[in-house]
Design an enzyme around this catalytic site. Structure first.
Site, PDB file in Angstrom:
ATOM      1  N   TYR A  22      -2.320  -0.585  10.748  1.00  0.00           N
ATOM      2  CA  TYR A  22      -2.389  -1.052   9.350  1.00  0.00           C
ATOM      3  C   TYR A  22      -1.086  -0.697   8.625  1.00  0.00           C
ATOM      4  CZ  TYR A  22      -3.976  -1.366   4.452  1.00  0.00           C
ATOM      5  OH  TYR A  22      -4.105  -1.666   3.114  1.00  0.00           O
ATOM      6  N   SER A  60       0.862  -1.187   0.000  1.00  0.00           N
ATOM      7  CA  SER A  60       0.000   0.000   0.000  1.00  0.00           C
ATOM      8  C   SER A  60       0.892   1.229   0.000  1.00  0.00           C
ATOM      9  CB  SER A  60      -0.866   0.003   1.268  1.00  0.00           C
ATOM     10  OG  SER A  60      -1.618   1.194   1.338  1.00  0.00           O
TER      11      SER A  60
HETATM   12  P1  NDP Z   1     -11.428  -6.446  -0.665  1.00  0.00           P
HETATM   13  O1  NDP Z   1     -11.994  -6.423   0.717  1.00  0.00           O
HETATM   14  O2  NDP Z   1     -12.338  -6.202  -1.803  1.00  0.00           O
HETATM   15  O3  NDP Z   1     -10.628  -7.810  -0.899  1.00  0.00           O
HETATM   16  C1  NDP Z   1      -9.921  -8.451   0.124  1.00  0.00           C
HETATM   17  C2  NDP Z   1      -9.699  -9.887  -0.265  1.00  0.00           C
HETATM   18  O4  NDP Z   1      -8.981 -10.532   0.803  1.00  0.00           O
HETATM   19  C3  NDP Z   1     -10.996 -10.653  -0.465  1.00  0.00           C
HETATM   20  O5  NDP Z   1     -10.872 -11.531  -1.534  1.00  0.00           O
HETATM   21  C4  NDP Z   1     -11.122 -11.423   0.843  1.00  0.00           C
HETATM   22  O6  NDP Z   1     -11.826 -12.641   0.614  1.00  0.00           O
HETATM   23  C5  NDP Z   1      -9.669 -11.730   1.140  1.00  0.00           C
HETATM   24  N1  NDP Z   1      -9.467 -12.091   2.537  1.00  0.00           N
HETATM   25  C6  NDP Z   1      -9.751 -11.375   3.656  1.00  0.00           C
HETATM   26  N2  NDP Z   1      -9.460 -12.092   4.743  1.00  0.00           N
HETATM   27  C7  NDP Z   1      -8.984 -13.299   4.306  1.00  0.00           C
HETATM   28  C8  NDP Z   1      -8.514 -14.465   4.950  1.00  0.00           C
HETATM   29  N3  NDP Z   1      -8.460 -14.575   6.280  1.00  0.00           N
HETATM   30  N4  NDP Z   1      -8.116 -15.510   4.173  1.00  0.00           N
HETATM   31  C9  NDP Z   1      -8.169 -15.436   2.824  1.00  0.00           C
HETATM   32  N5  NDP Z   1      -8.579 -14.358   2.170  1.00  0.00           N
HETATM   33  C10 NDP Z   1      -8.993 -13.306   2.906  1.00  0.00           C
HETATM   34  O7  NDP Z   1     -10.275  -5.340  -0.627  1.00  0.00           O
HETATM   35  P2  NDP Z   1      -9.070  -4.973  -1.633  1.00  0.00           P
HETATM   36  O8  NDP Z   1      -9.220  -5.617  -2.923  1.00  0.00           O
HETATM   37  O9  NDP Z   1      -8.922  -3.506  -1.544  1.00  0.00           O
HETATM   38  O10 NDP Z   1      -7.836  -5.593  -0.819  1.00  0.00           O
HETATM   39  C11 NDP Z   1      -6.799  -6.350  -1.399  1.00  0.00           C
HETATM   40  C12 NDP Z   1      -5.473  -5.897  -0.835  1.00  0.00           C
HETATM   41  O11 NDP Z   1      -5.201  -4.558  -1.259  1.00  0.00           O
HETATM   42  C13 NDP Z   1      -5.358  -5.872   0.693  1.00  0.00           C
HETATM   43  O12 NDP Z   1      -4.129  -6.446   1.075  1.00  0.00           O
HETATM   44  C14 NDP Z   1      -5.378  -4.383   1.018  1.00  0.00           C
HETATM   45  O13 NDP Z   1      -4.709  -4.106   2.217  1.00  0.00           O
HETATM   46  C15 NDP Z   1      -4.675  -3.810  -0.191  1.00  0.00           C
HETATM   47  N6  NDP Z   1      -4.872  -2.402  -0.473  1.00  0.00           N
HETATM   48  C16 NDP Z   1      -6.122  -1.902  -0.709  1.00  0.00           C
HETATM   49  C17 NDP Z   1      -6.312  -0.565  -0.932  1.00  0.00           C
HETATM   50  C18 NDP Z   1      -7.669   0.029  -1.109  1.00  0.00           C
HETATM   51  O14 NDP Z   1      -7.792   1.272  -1.015  1.00  0.00           O
HETATM   52  N7  NDP Z   1      -8.708  -0.748  -1.377  1.00  0.00           N
HETATM   53  C19 NDP Z   1      -5.165   0.358  -0.991  1.00  0.00           C
HETATM   54  C20 NDP Z   1      -3.896  -0.278  -0.788  1.00  0.00           C
HETATM   55  C21 NDP Z   1      -3.764  -1.589  -0.540  1.00  0.00           C
HETATM   56  P3  NDP Z   1     -12.772 -13.417   1.667  1.00  0.00           P
HETATM   57  O15 NDP Z   1     -13.426 -12.380   2.534  1.00  0.00           O
HETATM   58  O16 NDP Z   1     -13.700 -14.161   0.776  1.00  0.00           O
HETATM   59  O17 NDP Z   1     -11.838 -14.325   2.414  1.00  0.00           O
END
Ligand code: NDP
Length: 247
Positions: free
Chosen positions: A153, A140
């Protein structure tokens, strides 16, 4: 021919947001995909939208190392090797440190840091044996700068940056590429993991505004670029911000 065509790619955290968009992008580019997350209904629905793709899914919680190991084994069993592991799962609880939210701290450290390490540990023996591979993690902009309310975070994302740089240095002689993807605000479901309602709502509304938030597909394009370079070229990091972002 693209250097993505035919590559075996595992995506952890593929059921929504950036992981979902990357699944679609890489499927379009001809990758062979094994995708995982906890929500089976979402994974299944995603696979159904890609009838022409070579893709399978597995339910896995990245905080459980046996479940991550099983995803890697599924890919190896199916294809005999793994070209790319994308560690993308993450959550973003926010609160001032003074609130001492121990349970949330433990949860975010376990998921955002241990989840990445579980992925690396599961795939590294396979890639070392192959003497090739690429490990990608979603970091990030908050893995580079700190802002109040996001300290814990940010701590997890600073840690991921350090781990991925260490991985790069340790594994470069084994031809294993390490890539960090550092986005600014992206319009995804991440706001649902923000427990403070005002912050969650602010992100939900603002991330949709072009130039204020990125689309998940913008980040997927960056991931695809990092995979597409020749195997002798390691894209170590991509920072990608919506144009109007301050930090
Ligand atoms: P989403 O919440 O849309 O996606 C998060 C994903 O992580 C989902 O597929 C979720 O699937 C999965 N996940 C969460 N917990 C678990 C777990 N315990 N085991 C397996 N999978 C898990 O958010 P984003 O797409 O934004 O997030 C993706 C990444 O991007 C993260 O690492 C986030 O920190 C990073 N990020 C996001 C930003 C933003 O502004 N959105 C900015 C910078 C970085 P499920 O719940 O089905 O398990």
């Amino acid at each position: 021919m693209s250097n993505i065509q035919g590559k075996v790619v595992i995506i952890l955290g593929a059921s929504s947001g950036i992981g979902e968009a990357t699944t679609k992008k890489l499927a379009q580019e001809g990758a062979k995909l094994v995708i995982a997350a906890r929500r089976e209904d979402r994974l299944k629905a995603l696979v159904e939208t890609l009838p022409d793709a070579e893709i399978s899914y597995a339910v896995a919680d990245v905080t459980k190392k046996e479940e991550v190991q099983a995803v890697v084994e599924l890919a190896v069993k199916k294809y005999g090797h793994v070209d790319v592991l994308y560690n993308n799962a993450g959550i973003m609880p926010t609160a001032p440190i003074s609130e001492a939210r121990f349970d949330e701290w433990r949860q975010v450290l376990d998921l955002n840091i241990m989840g990445v390490l579980n992925g690396i540990a599961a795939v590294l023996p396979v890639m070392k044996k192959q003497q090739s591979g690429q490990i990608i993690a979603t970091d990030s902009i908050l893995g580079h700068v700190v802002t109040p309310g996001y300290a814990v975070y940010c701590g997890t994302k600073f840690a991921v940056r350090a781990i991925m740089e260490g991985l790069r240095q340790e594994e470069r002689e084994n031809n294993i590429r390490s890539t960090l993807i550092s986005p600014g605000m992206v319009d995804t479901e991440l706001y649902t993991t923000v427990n403070d309602p005002a912050t969650s709502n602010w992100i939900k509304e603002n991330a949709k505004i072009p130039g204020v938030g990125l689309k998940a597909s913008d980040v997927a394009d960056a991931v695809a670029y990092a995979i597409s370079t020749p195997d002798t070229v390691a894209v170590s990091e991509i920072m990608i911000r919506p144009t109007k972002q301050v930090l």
